[in-house]
Design an enzyme around this catalytic site. Structure first.
Site, PDB file in Angstrom:
ATOM      1  N   SER A 127       0.705  -1.066   0.174  1.00 24.25           N
ATOM      2  CA  SER A 127      -0.073   0.142   0.060  1.00 24.25           C
ATOM      3  C   SER A 127       0.789   1.423   0.109  1.00 24.25           C
ATOM      4  O   SER A 127       1.666   1.474  -1.025  1.00 24.25           O
ATOM      5  CB  SER A 127      -0.825  -0.053   1.348  1.00 24.25           C
ATOM      6  N   HIS A 164      -4.150  -1.928  -4.122  1.00 21.70           N
ATOM      7  CA  HIS A 164      -5.601  -2.062  -3.856  1.00 21.70           C
ATOM      8  C   HIS A 164      -6.510  -1.734  -5.084  1.00 21.70           C
ATOM      9  O   HIS A 164      -7.911  -1.449  -4.909  1.00 21.70           O
ATOM     10  CB  HIS A 164      -5.979  -1.321  -2.612  1.00 21.70           C
TER      11      HIS A 164
END
Length: 239
Positions: A127, A164
């Site tokens: 991330s 994501h």
């Protein structure tokens, strides 16, 4: 001459898939053979969350790694250059990308990591820990309810990043729109997918989930191009 390597994970690893060690095992396999790998977790993006660090230490126990945590909010390491160069792998956790970059630059960790990268220390992260290595990224650093471009990464990898890609509703559409409108082209990774770069070039994409993959995103004449990348699933596909 040593290789410079980065493993950029869109999602997964010990924090998202505690019962699925495939991505973390792959990362450990990149470390030099012949000794227990030295792995340092950098939780800056989460404000040095103690709970996050505890999960890392539990996942990377002595049977797998010689694990340490580098805190900058309560810093105890005086010489960051020396400390980072002692590691085999730097594993950057998720959280706020913009804050991570700002704190790193105040402490000089950005330059220490760039030097270590050139000297063969493997850089990795999930991330925010994916975003940080690129020139630019898509982030919710400024509003957790929306996404914004962040043209301010470390630039160890060219172009932009979007983690994501399938795991958060706004990610795909926002990133495609940005790339079509003068944002740097780059890579999108679904949760469970990781892009392995060697000397700045993408060498392979691996996944901890059978259907997870990554994409090369480029602008097109009328709409962006979303090119799926060949992906190696690290598990055993059921017959």
């Amino acid at each position: 001459m040593v290789d410079s390597q980065i493993l950029a994970m869109g999602g997964g690893g010990f924090s998202m898939e505690p019962d699925n060690p495939l991505l973390d095992d792959y990362l450990l396999s990149l470390a030099p053979a012949g000794r227990t790998p030295r792995v340092c977790f950098v939780p800056t993006a989460s404000g040095d969350s103690e709970g996050y660090s505890e999960k890392f230490l539990a996942a990377f126990g002595p049977e797998r790694a010689e694990a340490t945590v580098l805190s900058l909010f309560n810093r105890t390491v005086a010489d960051l250059d020396e400390f980072v160069l002692e590691q085999d792998i730097i594993y950057v956790g998720g959280g706020n990308t913009a804050n991570l970059l700002a704190v790193w630059r105040v402490h000089g960790l950005d330059t220490a990591l760039a030097k270590a990268y050139r000297e063969g220390v493997i850089l990795a992260g999930i991330s925010a820990g994916m975003n940080c290595w690129f020139e630019a990224s898509v982030t919710d650093s400024f509003d957790t309810n929306s996404l914004a471009p962040l043209p301010d990464g470390l630039g160890l990898l060219p172009g932009s990043a979007c983690p994501h890609y399938d795991g958060e509703a706004l990610r795909r559409g926002t990133y495609l729109d940005l790339v079509q409108n003068d944002f740097p082209a780059g890579y999108a990774a679904e949760d469970g997918a990781a892009l392995h770069f060697t000397n700045g070039n993408l060498t392979t994409v691996v996944s901890s989930r059978p259907q997870a993959t990554a994409y090369k995103i480029t602008p097109g004449p009328t709409h962006p191009s979303e090119h799926p990348l060949p992906t190696k699933y690290l598990g055993t596909t059921p017959a």
